[in-house]
Design a protein around this motif. Structure first.
Motif, PDB file in Angstrom:
ATOM      1  N   PRO A 181       0.837  -1.212   0.000  1.00 40.88           N
ATOM      2  CA  PRO A 181       0.000   0.000   0.000  1.00 40.88           C
ATOM      3  C   PRO A 181       0.868   1.256   0.000  1.00 40.88           C
ATOM      4  CG  PRO A 181      -0.002  -1.053   2.158  1.00 40.88           C
ATOM      5  CD  PRO A 181       0.673  -2.007   1.218  1.00 40.88           C
ATOM      6  N   VAL A 182       0.420   2.209  -0.744  1.00 36.64           N
ATOM      7  CA  VAL A 182       1.152   3.470  -0.835  1.00 36.64           C
ATOM      8  C   VAL A 182       0.827   4.313   0.394  1.00 36.64           C
ATOM      9  CG1 VAL A 182       1.507   5.570  -2.182  1.00 36.64           C
ATOM     10  CG2 VAL A 182       1.090   3.390  -3.344  1.00 36.64           C
ATOM     11  N   VAL A 183       1.865   4.618   1.135  1.00 38.08           N
ATOM     12  CA  VAL A 183       1.686   5.400   2.345  1.00 38.08           C
ATOM     13  C   VAL A 183       1.902   6.869   2.015  1.00 38.08           C
ATOM     14  CG1 VAL A 183       2.502   5.800   4.698  1.00 38.08           C
ATOM     15  CG2 VAL A 183       2.482   3.476   3.740  1.00 38.08           C
ATOM     16  N   ASP A 184       0.892   7.653   2.324  1.00 36.98           N
ATOM     17  CA  ASP A 184       0.980   9.082   2.070  1.00 36.98           C
ATOM     18  C   ASP A 184       1.778   9.730   3.195  1.00 36.98           C
ATOM     19  OD1 ASP A 184       0.704  11.639   1.242  1.00 36.98           O
ATOM     20  OD2 ASP A 184      -1.465  11.787   1.555  1.00 36.98           O
ATOM     21  N   THR A 185       2.993  10.149   2.872  1.00 37.58           N
ATOM     22  CA  THR A 185       3.862  10.754   3.873  1.00 37.58           C
ATOM     23  C   THR A 185       3.622  12.252   4.022  1.00 37.58           C
ATOM     24  OG1 THR A 185       5.591  11.055   2.188  1.00 37.58           O
ATOM     25  CG2 THR A 185       5.652   9.022   3.481  1.00 37.58           C
ATOM     26  N   LYS A 186       2.744  12.807   3.212  1.00 39.44           N
ATOM     27  CA  LYS A 186       2.453  14.232   3.304  1.00 39.44           C
ATOM     28  C   LYS A 186       1.667  14.505   4.580  1.00 39.44           C
ATOM     29  CE  LYS A 186       0.301  18.047   0.760  1.00 39.44           C
ATOM     30  NZ  LYS A 186      -0.467  18.419  -0.461  1.00 39.44           N
ATOM     31  N   PRO A 187       2.105  15.438   5.413  1.00 42.16           N
ATOM     32  CA  PRO A 187       1.384  15.713   6.667  1.00 42.16           C
ATOM     33  C   PRO A 187       0.009  16.287   6.398  1.00 42.16           C
ATOM     34  CG  PRO A 187       3.066  17.386   6.278  1.00 42.16           C
ATOM     35  CD  PRO A 187       3.278  16.319   5.241  1.00 42.16           C
ATOM     36  N   GLU A 218      -3.955  19.757   9.490  1.00 44.05           N
ATOM     37  CA  GLU A 218      -3.973  19.993  10.935  1.00 44.05           C
ATOM     38  C   GLU A 218      -2.577  19.865  11.536  1.00 44.05           C
ATOM     39  OE1 GLU A 218      -7.986  18.683   9.601  1.00 44.05           O
ATOM     40  OE2 GLU A 218      -5.938  17.946   9.301  1.00 44.05           O
ATOM     41  N   SER A 219      -1.879  18.814  11.127  1.00 44.55           N
ATOM     42  CA  SER A 219      -0.532  18.609  11.647  1.00 44.55           C
ATOM     43  C   SER A 219       0.418  19.707  11.185  1.00 44.55           C
ATOM     44  CB  SER A 219      -0.017  17.238  11.203  1.00 44.55           C
ATOM     45  OG  SER A 219       1.318  17.026  11.616  1.00 44.55           O
ATOM     46  N   ARG A 220       0.270  20.117   9.943  1.00 48.18           N
ATOM     47  CA  ARG A 220       1.139  21.167   9.419  1.00 48.18           C
ATOM     48  C   ARG A 220       0.896  22.492  10.134  1.00 48.18           C
ATOM     49  NH1 ARG A 220       1.043  23.782   3.388  1.00 48.18           N
ATOM     50  NH2 ARG A 220       3.022  24.909   3.548  1.00 48.18           N
ATOM     51  N   LEU A 221      -0.376  22.839  10.354  1.00 47.48           N
ATOM     52  CA  LEU A 221      -0.686  24.094  11.035  1.00 47.48           C
ATOM     53  C   LEU A 221      -0.138  24.086  12.462  1.00 47.48           C
ATOM     54  CD1 LEU A 221      -2.082  26.832  11.204  1.00 47.48           C
ATOM     55  CD2 LEU A 221      -4.177  25.630  11.892  1.00 47.48           C
ATOM     56  N   THR A 275      -0.267  32.664   8.133  1.00 45.12           N
ATOM     57  CA  THR A 275      -0.007  31.232   8.376  1.00 45.12           C
ATOM     58  C   THR A 275      -1.231  30.392   8.038  1.00 45.12           C
ATOM     59  OG1 THR A 275       1.572  31.782  10.124  1.00 45.12           O
ATOM     60  CG2 THR A 275       0.705  29.536  10.103  1.00 45.12           C
ATOM     61  N   LEU A 276      -2.407  30.874   8.398  1.00 45.32           N
ATOM     62  CA  LEU A 276      -3.633  30.144   8.088  1.00 45.32           C
ATOM     63  C   LEU A 276      -3.843  30.046   6.578  1.00 45.32           C
ATOM     64  CD1 LEU A 276      -6.015  31.627  10.817  1.00 45.32           C
ATOM     65  CD2 LEU A 276      -5.030  29.314  10.738  1.00 45.32           C
ATOM     66  N   ARG A 277      -3.589  31.110   5.851  1.00 47.20           N
ATOM     67  CA  ARG A 277      -3.719  31.063   4.386  1.00 47.20           C
ATOM     68  C   ARG A 277      -2.704  30.098   3.780  1.00 47.20           C
ATOM     69  NH1 ARG A 277      -3.927  36.814   4.856  1.00 47.20           N
ATOM     70  NH2 ARG A 277      -6.029  37.654   4.586  1.00 47.20           N
ATOM     71  N   GLU A 278      -1.534  30.015   4.357  1.00 51.80           N
ATOM     72  CA  GLU A 278      -0.485  29.135   3.840  1.00 51.80           C
ATOM     73  C   GLU A 278      -0.908  27.675   3.895  1.00 51.80           C
ATOM     74  OE1 GLU A 278       4.132  27.957   5.029  1.00 51.80           O
ATOM     75  OE2 GLU A 278       3.257  29.846   5.732  1.00 51.80           O
ATOM     76  N   VAL A 279      -1.615  27.322   4.942  1.00 55.05           N
ATOM     77  CA  VAL A 279      -2.028  25.919   5.103  1.00 55.05           C
ATOM     78  C   VAL A 279      -3.243  25.609   4.241  1.00 55.05           C
ATOM     79  CG1 VAL A 279      -2.817  24.173   6.747  1.00 55.05           C
ATOM     80  CG2 VAL A 279      -1.071  25.842   7.424  1.00 55.05           C
ATOM     81  N   GLY A 280      -4.192  26.534   4.136  1.00 55.98           N
ATOM     82  CA  GLY A 280      -5.375  26.297   3.315  1.00 55.98           C
ATOM     83  C   GLY A 280      -6.637  26.756   4.007  1.00 55.98           C
ATOM     84  N   GLU A 281      -7.729  26.743   3.258  1.00 55.50           N
ATOM     85  CA  GLU A 281      -9.002  27.177   3.817  1.00 55.50           C
ATOM     86  C   GLU A 281      -9.508  26.208   4.878  1.00 55.50           C
ATOM     87  OE1 GLU A 281     -11.795  27.758   0.705  1.00 55.50           O
ATOM     88  OE2 GLU A 281     -11.062  29.780   0.235  1.00 55.50           O
ATOM     89  N   ALA A 282     -10.156  26.787   5.890  1.00 50.60           N
ATOM     90  CA  ALA A 282     -10.662  25.966   6.987  1.00 50.60           C
ATOM     91  C   ALA A 282     -11.851  26.660   7.630  1.00 50.60           C
ATOM     92  CB  ALA A 282      -9.565  25.734   8.028  1.00 50.60           C
ATOM     93  N   GLN A 283     -12.605  25.885   8.372  1.00 47.11           N
ATOM     94  CA  GLN A 283     -13.665  26.447   9.212  1.00 47.11           C
ATOM     95  C   GLN A 283     -13.009  26.944  10.499  1.00 47.11           C
ATOM     96  OE1 GLN A 283     -16.796  26.884   8.472  1.00 47.11           O
ATOM     97  NE2 GLN A 283     -16.919  25.736   6.567  1.00 47.11           N
ATOM     98  N   ILE A 284     -13.258  28.211  10.850  1.00 50.11           N
ATOM     99  CA  ILE A 284     -12.634  28.813  12.027  1.00 50.11           C
ATOM    100  C   ILE A 284     -13.718  29.283  12.977  1.00 50.11           C
ATOM    101  CG2 ILE A 284     -11.087  30.607  12.889  1.00 50.11           C
ATOM    102  CD1 ILE A 284      -9.801  30.694  10.122  1.00 50.11           C
ATOM    103  N   SER A 285     -13.692  28.743  14.183  1.00 51.88           N
ATOM    104  CA  SER A 285     -14.613  29.168  15.232  1.00 51.88           C
ATOM    105  C   SER A 285     -13.812  29.991  16.237  1.00 51.88           C
ATOM    106  CB  SER A 285     -15.247  27.955  15.916  1.00 51.88           C
ATOM    107  OG  SER A 285     -16.071  28.365  16.989  1.00 51.88           O
TER     108      SER A 285
END
Length: 239
Positions: free
Chosen positions: A85-91, A94-97, A149-159
């Motif tokens: 199985p191909v293991v996705d090593t990309k974080p 959530e982990s990156r942020l 920093t938030l824009r760098e990681v990507g769009e997200a729901q923010i509460s």
């Protein structure tokens, strides 16, 4: 002696009687001797033939006769190749942020990765004056860097969630900790809106003193409870 003499006399009387029978040599039947000789000859001939045949059998023929039948080698079993199985090593986002915030905002903003996403905690002193809900000037560079920093990681729901300690509000513009926490959450939410964050991905919530993270019985605990948290979920943003 009398008995011996008697026997000799009887023999002398018996012999003439035998001679009177007139047996001659040519009267005896000797044909059985010929049949017996034929039987012996036939038997010897058979024995000679059997030994001769045994002598003609070569050792190779004997070994071939006694050798066990060859055992066929088992056919090779085809083994199906199963790709690993191909293991996705990309974080994950959530982990990156969490990693970026820890590296860039050490001592100012804390990051905790949870099952439902990442929670960023900003202490009161980094944003507001005591019992006030207006962002002070020193908070703007911090929030600008966080927004990038938030824009760098990507769009997200923010509460955006406001929290206070359990001490009641005395006087001032706010009637309760609910109002104070709500005003502070709204102030941070407004900042993100002015920095082009999508309104549908922003939520403003007041929890007042209902979710303490430390003991309100001492000044250090109360300071930890006065905070603004950003609960960020990238999974919801993908939907």
């Amino acid at each position: 002696m009398i008995f011996a003499h008697h026997n000799e006399r009887e023999d002398a009387e018996f012999m003439p009687a035998l001679l009177d029978l007139g047996w001659e040599a040519e009267d005896r039947d000797d044909t059985w001797l010929v049949s017996f000789a034929d039987l012996i000859s036939t038997t010897l001939a058979m024995v000679v033939l059997m030994f001769g045949r045994a002598a003609l059998t070569t050792p190779v023929q004997a070994e071939a006769t006694l050798a066990p039948p060859p055992i066929a080698a088992p056919a090779p079993v085809a083994t199906a190749f199963v790709a690993a199985p191909v293991v996705d090593t990309k974080p994950s986002p959530e982990s990156r942020l969490a990693s970026l915030v820890t590296a860039r905002f050490a001592g100012r903003i804390s990051a905790e990765q949870r099952k439902e996403g990442v929670v960023l905690t900003i202490p009161e002193v980094a944003l507001f004056d005591s019992a006030r809900a207006e962002l002070h000037a020193s908070a703007l560079p911090l929030l600008n860097e966080l927004a990038a920093t938030l824009r760098e990681v990507g769009e997200a729901q923010i509460s955006v969630e406001g929290h206070t300690d359990d001490r009641p509000v005395l006087g001032g513009e706010f009637r309760s900790n609910w109002d104070l926490a709500s005003a502070r959450a709204n102030a941070v939410t407004a900042f993100f809106l002015t920095n082009d964050f999508a309104p549908q991905r922003l939520h403003s919530v007041s929890y007042a003193d209902t979710r303490p993270v430390a003991d309100n019985g001492n000044a250090q605990g109360r300071a930890a409870n006065r905070r603004v948290e950003l609960a960020i979920e990238f999974t919801a943003a993908r939907g």
